[in-house]
Design an enzyme around this catalytic site. Structure first.
Site, short mmCIF file in Angstrom:
data_model
loop_
_atom_site.label_atom_id
_atom_site.label_comp_id
_atom_site.label_asym_id
_atom_site.label_seq_id
_atom_site.Cartn_x
_atom_site.Cartn_y
_atom_site.Cartn_z
N ASN A 102 64.68 35.26 12.05
CA ASN A 102 65.78 35.47 11.10
C ASN A 102 67.16 35.18 11.69
OD1 ASN A 102 64.11 36.12 8.94
ND2 ASN A 102 64.02 38.27 9.54
N ASN A 108 69.65 39.41 11.40
CA ASN A 108 69.56 38.48 10.27
C ASN A 108 70.92 38.09 9.72
OD1 ASN A 108 70.14 40.95 9.14
ND2 ASN A 108 68.57 40.87 7.56
N ASP A 147 64.56 36.07 21.48
CA ASP A 147 63.17 36.46 21.76
C ASP A 147 62.23 35.46 21.09
OD1 ASP A 147 64.25 37.62 19.29
OD2 ASP A 147 62.30 38.55 19.05
N HIS A 194 63.36 42.53 20.55
CA HIS A 194 64.19 41.64 19.73
C HIS A 194 65.55 41.39 20.40
CE1 HIS A 194 63.86 39.44 16.12
NE2 HIS A 194 64.40 40.28 15.25
#
Length: 194
Positions: free
Chosen positions: A116, A70, A95, A22
């Site tokens: 997100n 997020n 990513d 991520h």
């Protein structure tokens, strides 16, 4: 097309996330800073780590939000407001599940595709989605229920090497993208194969 003057890498803060898939956006921004012998430093007003660097003949703002993925939008909005940047001036590195490791793609605008970080940035920019993206392939686990654990997991050795090669190719095409020659940048990056 408006000129890109800021590159924002997405990821999660903290050492426990540093090597997870991520954080591919962070890896690109770190690589850019390293290539020009610069270091991102904590900057409270941008809610993240920031550096101003020179790429080719252009000054570029680099940012890694210190918020969780997020909540990336707050940092992007703070940077944009301070420097009076339009969404079109932003290049967001993140990513991408829909690309295999070793591939990366430029894209302008569009939806968040379930990401997100992108969702929060679009929301923080008043639902303006016309920012540029560089999508760094990390592959897909094959089952939607495994996505969270997958992106928060570490890539295997070969997979990591492939991601790093794609990040190098992103860096090689950045001067073209920053100069506004998106067709040339896309052509080179999108045709890159390991």
């Amino acid at each position: 097309m408006s000129q890109v003057t800021a590159i924002i890498g997405l990821g999660n803060p903290g050492p426990e996330y540093a090597t997870t898939r991520h954080n591919a956006g962070f890896w690109l921004v770190d690589a850019i800073a390293g290539s020009v012998h610069s270091e991102l430093r904590p900057e409270k007003k941008f809610l993240g780590h920031y550096a101003k660097v020179r790429i080719g003949d252009q000054d570029v703002h680099l940012l890694k939000p210190a918020t969780f993925m997020n909540r990336s939008g707050a940092a992007v909005a703070a940077l944009s407001q301070f420097f009076k940047l339009a969404p079109e001036n932003l290049l967001v590195a993140h990513d991408e599940l829909d690309l295999p490791p070793g591939q990366a793609r430029y894209k302008t605008g569009g939806g968040h595709g379930g990401h997100n970080g992108l969702r929060d940035i679009a929301s923080a920019l008043g639902n303006q989605k016309q920012f540029h993206r560089v999508r760094i392939g990390v592959g897909h686990p094959g089952d939607a229920r495994q996505v969270t654990n997958y992106v928060l997991g570490r890539a295997g050795k070969e997979e990591q090497a492939a991601i790093e090669r794609a990040i190098e190719e992103c860096q090689a095409t950045l001067p073209m993208a920053l100069a506004g020659d998106w067709a040339k940048a896309m052509n080179q990056l999108h045709s890159f194969k390991l």
